[in-house]
Design a protein around this motif. Structure first.
Motif, PDB file in Angstrom:
ATOM      1  N   LEU A   1     -28.445  48.719  13.400  1.00 20.27           N
ATOM      2  CA  LEU A   1     -28.970  50.031  13.027  1.00 20.27           C
ATOM      3  C   LEU A   1     -29.493  50.833  14.220  1.00 20.27           C
ATOM      4  O   LEU A   1     -30.149  51.859  14.038  1.00 20.27           O
ATOM      5  CB  LEU A   1     -30.047  49.892  11.947  1.00 20.27           C
ATOM      6  CG  LEU A   1     -29.496  49.474  10.580  1.00 20.27           C
ATOM      7  CD1 LEU A   1     -30.632  49.163   9.619  1.00 20.27           C
ATOM      8  CD2 LEU A   1     -28.563  50.541  10.024  1.00 20.27           C
ATOM      9  N   GLU A   2     -29.172  50.384  15.418  1.00 19.28           N
ATOM     10  CA  GLU A   2     -29.463  51.241  16.568  1.00 19.28           C
ATOM     11  C   GLU A   2     -28.616  52.504  16.465  1.00 19.28           C
ATOM     12  O   GLU A   2     -28.971  53.543  17.007  1.00 19.28           O
ATOM     13  CB  GLU A   2     -29.251  50.485  17.880  1.00 19.28           C
ATOM     14  CG  GLU A   2     -30.349  49.449  18.102  1.00 19.28           C
ATOM     15  CD  GLU A   2     -30.231  48.710  19.415  1.00 19.28           C
ATOM     16  OE1 GLU A   2     -29.472  49.143  20.313  1.00 19.28           O
ATOM     17  OE2 GLU A   2     -30.915  47.678  19.554  1.00 19.28           O
ATOM     18  N   LYS A   3     -27.486  52.405  15.743  1.00 21.94           N
ATOM     19  CA  LYS A   3     -26.713  53.579  15.326  1.00 21.94           C
ATOM     20  C   LYS A   3     -27.002  53.746  13.842  1.00 21.94           C
ATOM     21  O   LYS A   3     -26.925  52.771  13.088  1.00 21.94           O
ATOM     22  CB  LYS A   3     -25.212  53.352  15.540  1.00 21.94           C
ATOM     23  CG  LYS A   3     -24.827  53.219  16.980  1.00 21.94           C
ATOM     24  CD  LYS A   3     -23.339  53.003  17.120  1.00 21.94           C
ATOM     25  CE  LYS A   3     -22.964  52.856  18.594  1.00 21.94           C
ATOM     26  NZ  LYS A   3     -21.539  52.571  18.750  1.00 21.94           N
ATOM     27  N   PRO A   4     -27.334  54.935  13.379  1.00 21.05           N
ATOM     28  CA  PRO A   4     -27.727  55.118  11.970  1.00 21.05           C
ATOM     29  C   PRO A   4     -26.669  54.584  11.001  1.00 21.05           C
ATOM     30  O   PRO A   4     -25.463  54.690  11.239  1.00 21.05           O
ATOM     31  CB  PRO A   4     -27.856  56.629  11.828  1.00 21.05           C
ATOM     32  CG  PRO A   4     -28.053  57.139  13.208  1.00 21.05           C
ATOM     33  CD  PRO A   4     -27.326  56.201  14.114  1.00 21.05           C
ATOM     34  N   GLY A   5     -27.150  53.996   9.924  1.00 20.25           N
ATOM     35  CA  GLY A   5     -26.266  53.475   8.895  1.00 20.25           C
ATOM     36  C   GLY A   5     -26.973  53.433   7.564  1.00 20.25           C
ATOM     37  O   GLY A   5     -28.202  53.480   7.495  1.00 20.25           O
ATOM     38  N   TYR A   6     -26.192  53.370   6.501  1.00 21.37           N
ATOM     39  CA  TYR A   6     -26.775  53.291   5.163  1.00 21.37           C
ATOM     40  C   TYR A   6     -26.586  51.872   4.634  1.00 21.37           C
ATOM     41  O   TYR A   6     -25.813  51.073   5.175  1.00 21.37           O
ATOM     42  CB  TYR A   6     -26.179  54.341   4.238  1.00 21.37           C
ATOM     43  CG  TYR A   6     -24.695  54.237   4.019  1.00 21.37           C
ATOM     44  CD1 TYR A   6     -24.194  53.632   2.868  1.00 21.37           C
ATOM     45  CD2 TYR A   6     -23.790  54.743   4.941  1.00 21.37           C
ATOM     46  CE1 TYR A   6     -22.836  53.524   2.662  1.00 21.37           C
ATOM     47  CE2 TYR A   6     -22.425  54.645   4.741  1.00 21.37           C
ATOM     48  CZ  TYR A   6     -21.951  54.027   3.596  1.00 21.37           C
ATOM     49  OH  TYR A   6     -20.608  53.922   3.390  1.00 21.37           O
ATOM     50  N   GLY A   7     -27.314  51.546   3.583  1.00 24.94           N
ATOM     51  CA  GLY A   7     -27.386  50.178   3.090  1.00 24.94           C
ATOM     52  C   GLY A   7     -26.050  49.522   2.802  1.00 24.94           C
ATOM     53  O   GLY A   7     -25.781  48.425   3.285  1.00 24.94           O
ATOM     54  N   TYR A   8     -25.202  50.178   2.000  1.00 24.71           N
ATOM     55  CA  TYR A   8     -23.943  49.542   1.625  1.00 24.71           C
ATOM     56  C   TYR A   8     -23.036  49.342   2.838  1.00 24.71           C
ATOM     57  O   TYR A   8     -22.407  48.294   2.981  1.00 24.71           O
ATOM     58  CB  TYR A   8     -23.215  50.349   0.545  1.00 24.71           C
ATOM     59  CG  TYR A   8     -21.990  49.642   0.038  1.00 24.71           C
ATOM     60  CD1 TYR A   8     -22.101  48.548  -0.816  1.00 24.71           C
ATOM     61  CD2 TYR A   8     -20.721  50.033   0.448  1.00 24.71           C
ATOM     62  CE1 TYR A   8     -20.982  47.864  -1.263  1.00 24.71           C
ATOM     63  CE2 TYR A   8     -19.584  49.362   0.008  1.00 24.71           C
ATOM     64  CZ  TYR A   8     -19.725  48.282  -0.852  1.00 24.71           C
ATOM     65  OH  TYR A   8     -18.612  47.609  -1.284  1.00 24.71           O
ATOM     66  N   GLY A   9     -22.987  50.326   3.716  1.00 25.31           N
ATOM     67  CA  GLY A   9     -22.192  50.181   4.942  1.00 25.31           C
ATOM     68  C   GLY A   9     -22.706  49.045   5.805  1.00 25.31           C
ATOM     69  O   GLY A   9     -21.924  48.295   6.396  1.00 25.31           O
ATOM     70  N   LEU A  10     -24.025  48.909   5.875  1.00 25.01           N
ATOM     71  CA  LEU A  10     -24.625  47.820   6.642  1.00 25.01           C
ATOM     72  C   LEU A  10     -24.280  46.476   6.005  1.00 25.01           C
ATOM     73  O   LEU A  10     -23.970  45.518   6.711  1.00 25.01           O
ATOM     74  CB  LEU A  10     -26.139  48.001   6.727  1.00 25.01           C
ATOM     75  CG  LEU A  10     -26.926  46.915   7.455  1.00 25.01           C
ATOM     76  CD1 LEU A  10     -26.491  46.795   8.910  1.00 25.01           C
ATOM     77  CD2 LEU A  10     -28.417  47.200   7.358  1.00 25.01           C
ATOM     78  N   LEU A  11     -24.320  46.415   4.693  1.00 25.52           N
ATOM     79  CA  LEU A  11     -23.972  45.191   3.976  1.00 25.52           C
ATOM     80  C   LEU A  11     -22.553  44.742   4.323  1.00 25.52           C
ATOM     81  O   LEU A  11     -22.313  43.569   4.626  1.00 25.52           O
ATOM     82  CB  LEU A  11     -24.096  45.449   2.474  1.00 25.52           C
ATOM     83  CG  LEU A  11     -24.133  44.272   1.529  1.00 25.52           C
ATOM     84  CD1 LEU A  11     -25.343  43.394   1.793  1.00 25.52           C
ATOM     85  CD2 LEU A  11     -24.150  44.777   0.094  1.00 25.52           C
ATOM     86  N   GLU A  12     -21.623  45.681   4.331  1.00 23.18           N
ATOM     87  CA  GLU A  12     -20.237  45.365   4.692  1.00 23.18           C
ATOM     88  C   GLU A  12     -20.117  44.943   6.155  1.00 23.18           C
ATOM     89  O   GLU A  12     -19.416  43.992   6.483  1.00 23.18           O
ATOM     90  CB  GLU A  12     -19.342  46.572   4.429  1.00 23.18           C
ATOM     91  CG  GLU A  12     -19.138  46.860   2.963  1.00 23.18           C
ATOM     92  CD  GLU A  12     -18.209  48.033   2.732  1.00 23.18           C
ATOM     93  OE1 GLU A  12     -18.195  48.975   3.555  1.00 23.18           O
ATOM     94  OE2 GLU A  12     -17.497  48.001   1.713  1.00 23.18           O
ATOM     95  N   GLU A  13     -20.807  45.658   7.033  1.00 31.84           N
ATOM     96  CA  GLU A  13     -20.746  45.345   8.471  1.00 31.84           C
ATOM     97  C   GLU A  13     -21.330  43.964   8.759  1.00 31.84           C
ATOM     98  O   GLU A  13     -20.792  43.199   9.567  1.00 31.84           O
ATOM     99  CB  GLU A  13     -21.477  46.422   9.276  1.00 31.84           C
ATOM    100  CG  GLU A  13     -21.359  46.279  10.765  1.00 31.84           C
ATOM    101  CD  GLU A  13     -19.948  46.530  11.297  1.00 31.84           C
ATOM    102  OE1 GLU A  13     -19.690  46.126  12.437  1.00 31.84           O
ATOM    103  OE2 GLU A  13     -19.109  47.125  10.581  1.00 31.84           O
ATOM    104  N   LEU A  14     -22.429  43.634   8.111  1.00 30.67           N
ATOM    105  CA  LEU A  14     -23.014  42.302   8.283  1.00 30.67           C
ATOM    106  C   LEU A  14     -22.012  41.228   7.881  1.00 30.67           C
ATOM    107  O   LEU A  14     -21.837  40.234   8.597  1.00 30.67           O
ATOM    108  CB  LEU A  14     -24.300  42.170   7.447  1.00 30.67           C
ATOM    109  CG  LEU A  14     -25.524  42.908   7.973  1.00 30.67           C
ATOM    110  CD1 LEU A  14     -26.602  42.969   6.896  1.00 30.67           C
ATOM    111  CD2 LEU A  14     -26.059  42.271   9.232  1.00 30.67           C
ATOM    112  N   GLY A  15     -21.352  41.429   6.754  1.00 26.12           N
ATOM    113  CA  GLY A  15     -20.353  40.456   6.303  1.00 26.12           C
ATOM    114  C   GLY A  15     -19.204  40.313   7.275  1.00 26.12           C
ATOM    115  O   GLY A  15     -18.767  39.194   7.575  1.00 26.12           O
ATOM    116  N   ARG A  16     -18.718  41.450   7.803  1.00 28.15           N
ATOM    117  CA  ARG A  16     -17.616  41.415   8.772  1.00 28.15           C
ATOM    118  C   ARG A  16     -18.004  40.681  10.043  1.00 28.15           C
ATOM    119  O   ARG A  16     -17.171  40.087  10.712  1.00 28.15           O
ATOM    120  CB  ARG A  16     -17.174  42.835   9.133  1.00 28.15           C
ATOM    121  CG  ARG A  16     -16.205  43.453   8.169  1.00 28.15           C
ATOM    122  CD  ARG A  16     -15.560  44.701   8.739  1.00 28.15           C
ATOM    123  NE  ARG A  16     -16.487  45.763   9.046  1.00 28.15           N
ATOM    124  CZ  ARG A  16     -16.899  46.701   8.185  1.00 28.15           C
ATOM    125  NH1 ARG A  16     -16.452  46.691   6.953  1.00 28.15           N
ATOM    126  NH2 ARG A  16     -17.738  47.640   8.558  1.00 28.15           N
TER     127      ARG A  16
END
Length: 111
Positions: free
Chosen positions: A27-42
């Motif tokens: 989140l040093e680059k802005p993000g929203y919850g669902y996008g972060l959830l997907e990115e964490l999984g990837r």
């Protein structure tokens, strides 16, 4: 409790702190919850939404994240960003994580 359940409990405990660190860094680059959830999984940090959203609220309340609503789209989204205090915390946690990994690597392995 089965061996599989016990193992999963220990793995969950081990990963819990790494999710905090991963969120702060991503989140040093802005993000929203669902996008972060997907990115964490990837990136190898599978996380449940019921874990992530309370974590984001807690980190925001503690001052490690900031947030703002984007209402430009049909569905408003809350975007999070790591605050200056969050960046400092992420740096400290990363350094400590590396020190722990080094210490674990130095432990004897089972034959």
């Amino acid at each position: 409790m089965s061996e599989t359940d016990i193992l999963e409990t220990h793995l969950q405990e081990l990963r819990r702190g790494t999710i905090v660190l991963a969120c702060l860094r991503l989140l040093e680059k802005p993000g929203y919850g669902y996008g972060l959830l997907e990115e964490l999984g990837r990136r190898g940090f599978p996380t449940d939404a019921n874990t992530l959203y309370p974590l984001l609220r807690r980190l925001e309340k503690q001052g490690f994240l900031t947030s703002e609503w984007n209402t430009d789209e049909a569905r408003p989204r809350k975007f999070y960003r790591t605050s200056d205090a969050g960046v400092q915390l992420a740096t400290t946690l990363t350094d400590d994580f590396h020190a722990i990994a080094t210490a674990i690597d130095a432990l004897p392995e089972e034959n």
